[in-house]
Design an enzyme around this catalytic site. Structure first.
Site, PDB file in Angstrom:
ATOM      1  CG  ASP A  28      -7.001 -30.368  -6.433  1.00 52.25           C
ATOM      2  OD1 ASP A  28      -6.343 -30.440  -5.047  1.00 52.25           O
ATOM      3  OD2 ASP A  28      -6.553 -30.998  -7.172  1.00 52.25           O
TER       4      ASP A  28
ATOM      5  N   GLY B 294      -4.605 -11.657   7.582  1.00 44.95           N
ATOM      6  CA  GLY B 294      -5.130 -11.141   8.520  1.00 44.95           C
ATOM      7  C   GLY B 294      -4.468  -9.888   9.624  1.00 44.95           C
TER       8      GLY B 294
ATOM      9  CG  HIS C 229     -11.029 -24.583  -8.483  1.00 46.39           C
ATOM     10  ND1 HIS C 229     -10.770 -25.631  -8.416  1.00 46.39           N
ATOM     11  CD2 HIS C 229     -12.415 -24.608  -7.279  1.00 46.39           C
ATOM     12  CE1 HIS C 229     -11.369 -26.745  -7.252  1.00 46.39           C
ATOM     13  NE2 HIS C 229     -12.289 -25.720  -7.034  1.00 46.39           N
TER      14      HIS C 229
ATOM     15  CB  SER D 206       0.255  -4.701   8.216  1.00 44.93           C
ATOM     16  OG  SER D 206       0.133  -3.786   6.666  1.00 44.93           O
TER      17      SER D 206
ATOM     18  CG  ASP E 197      -1.419   1.151   1.424  1.00 42.04           C
ATOM     19  OD1 ASP E 197      -2.237   1.943   0.651  1.00 42.04           O
ATOM     20  OD2 ASP E 197      -1.770   1.814   2.361  1.00 42.04           O
TER      21      ASP E 197
END
Ligand code: CAO
Length: 444
Positions: free
Chosen positions: A418, A386, A414, A365, A311
């Site tokens: 798997d 998180g 996908h 963060s 960021d």
């Protein structure tokens, strides 16, 4: 590699060699084709204004593409007659940047470097009398500060690139000076203090109400995001989440932090997350792969170039730490420090921003518990982390203990990955972080 092409073309950005025939004329710097499909850049900063006198190598402006930030320097002694763009304007390939009324050349200048654009890149490119000299801006600065001609130094890096050590060795031979200890990273964090992990306090700016709608062009990093995220939409994402108890890692980091700090490096949790990821990728190489456009072939990447969503003031960028599989945790930390420093200054180079093979996004963060990370094509997997929170959990005896819980959210392509593979990988990653000592067993 395309980066070399990019830098070569960057080095042509500001124009052509000065010839004596140009003296006293008004010449235009044109933005040349800079390759990589880039047709435009944003003017981030002007270092000159009309009427200013400039000398060769004076900085003229800073431009930003979606891949790199570049300083354009003058090829000429002269007076700036016209700036063709305002700040934040888009400058187009093939169009003039500035007009300069050229002055007289100093005799010595004709055989000096002809490199007008200093890319904030690891691999700047100099041409001296037809010979190419590869060196980073920092190395060139070091050489300049010590009055060393790069042409006299033998480079020990790839393709003869001159490294900092080459300059120091040269200096030592010349002066008998003792080499300084290996350089410390410039980020000197405040000494670490043990603490519980908490959600960072948001710093809010006073709200501003203008009462007017505003439309502006999408450019820079945002434009890059439009491109990559639109491509990501075509990938069927499989999501998988779990929680990890980082109590042991929190303790370990507290012990190691002062040592890293003494070596000039800020040690956060990220280097451990990256190393655990790399160790997991060794077991599950399909997560460190890419697929071709029509998903006909899988390429298993040998390097673990792990991208970190970052960021910055200018928006989201994803530089990557190269070859995590052969880096120590300390080396990863030092590289992260470098990327973070350059990232916040908007000075990451194209090499740092390309070649990623897997991505981690530590939104924790900033705050938050869960995320739904989006794959960065052509990669096939990404992990979102998180905030670490002190929370009660039960041990095997049914007793409550204080855990340091972090949620992890993985997304996989996908079409080729798997759910079971993702789960096995995540379990392994978790085991390394919950028992960091385990990583020692598998570290190279
Ligand atoms: N939980 C709790 N604390 C955390 C944490 C987490 N998940 N991650 C980092 N911290 C702590 C660090 O340990 C550090 O604390 P100390 O000062 O005690 O060491 C502090 O928060 C600041 O860390 P940092 O952000 O400077 O460094 P980092 O290595 O942990 O993370 C980076 C680097 C680049 C991942 C982070 O700065 C960043 O930009 N995160 C946002 C990523 C993002 O935007 N993701 C969304 C992408 S999709 O749009």
């Amino acid at each position: 590699m395309a980066v070399v092409t990019l830098l070569r073309t960057w080095s042509r950005i500001a124009g052509r060699l000065v010839s004596k025939s140009l003296q006293g004329q008004i010449v235009q710097f044109k933005l040349s084709d800079i390759g990589e499909g880039i047709r435009e850049v944003t003017i981030k900063e002007w270092y000159v204004k009309e009427g200013d006198t400039v000398s060769q190598f004076d900085s003229i402006c800073e431009v930003q593409s979606d891949k790199a930030s570049v300083t354009i320097t003058s090829r000429y002694d002269g007076v700036i007659k016209k700036l063709h763009y305002n700040l934040d304007d888009i400058a187009y390939v093939g169009k003039p940047l500035v007009d300069i009324e050229t002055g007289a050349l100093k005799d010595s200048e004709e055989d000096v470097v002809e490199t007008p654009a200093v890319s904030h890149s690891e691999h700047t490119h100099q041409e001296i009398k037809g010979q190419k000299t590869l060196a980073t801006p920092a190395v060139r600065r070091l050489a300049m500060e010590n009055n060393i001609k790069l042409s006299e130094v033998v480079g020990s890096g790839k393709d003869g690139r001159i490294l900092k050590e080459d300059i120091l060795n040269y200096l030592e031979k010349q002066t008998g000076a003792i080499l300084p200890p290996s350089p410390k990273a410039e980020i000197m964090p405040s000494p670490p203090k043990p603490k519980d992990r908490t959600i960072p306090i948001p710093i809010s700016k006073p709200p501003v109400f203008t009462g007017k709608d505003r439309t502006e062009p999408i450019k820079g990093f945002q434009k890059a995001m439009v491109k990559t995220m639109s491509a990501a939409l075509k990938i069927p994402h499989f999501g998988y989440c779990d929680e990890v108890d980082l109590a042991e890692l929190v303790k370990l980091r507290e012990e190691l932090q002062p040592i890293a700090f003494a070596r000039g490096v800020k040690l956060t949790f990220m280097p451990f997350f990256l190393k655990a990821t790399s160790l997991g990728l060794l077991q599950f190489p399909i997560l460190n792969a890419s697929v071709d456009e029509n998903c006909q072939n899988i390429t298993y990447k040998s390097s673990h170039n792990i991208g970190i969503a970052m960021d910055t003031e200018k928006g989201l960028i994803v530089p990557n730490v190269k070859n995590v599989q052969i880096c120590s945790i300390f080396e990863i930390a030092a590289e992260l420090n470098r990327l973070q420093k350059l990232g916040s200054a908007g000075q990451l180079n194209a090499t740092d921003l390309t070649g990623g093979t897997f991505t981690l996004s530590n939104i924790g963060s900033i705050g938050g518990t869960y995320t739904k990370p989006v794959i960065l094509p052509p990669e096939v997997a990404v992990g979102g982390l998180g905030t670490i929170k002190a929370l009660p959990r039960f041990n095997q005896k049914g007793e409550v203990y204080k855990a340091q819980i972090m949620n992890v959210s993985w997304s996989g392509d996908h079409r080729i990955i798997d759910g079971a593979t993702m789960s096995h990988f995540s379990n392994l990653w978790k085991s390394y972080l919950e028992n960091p000592g385990l990583m020692l067993l598998d570290l190279k």
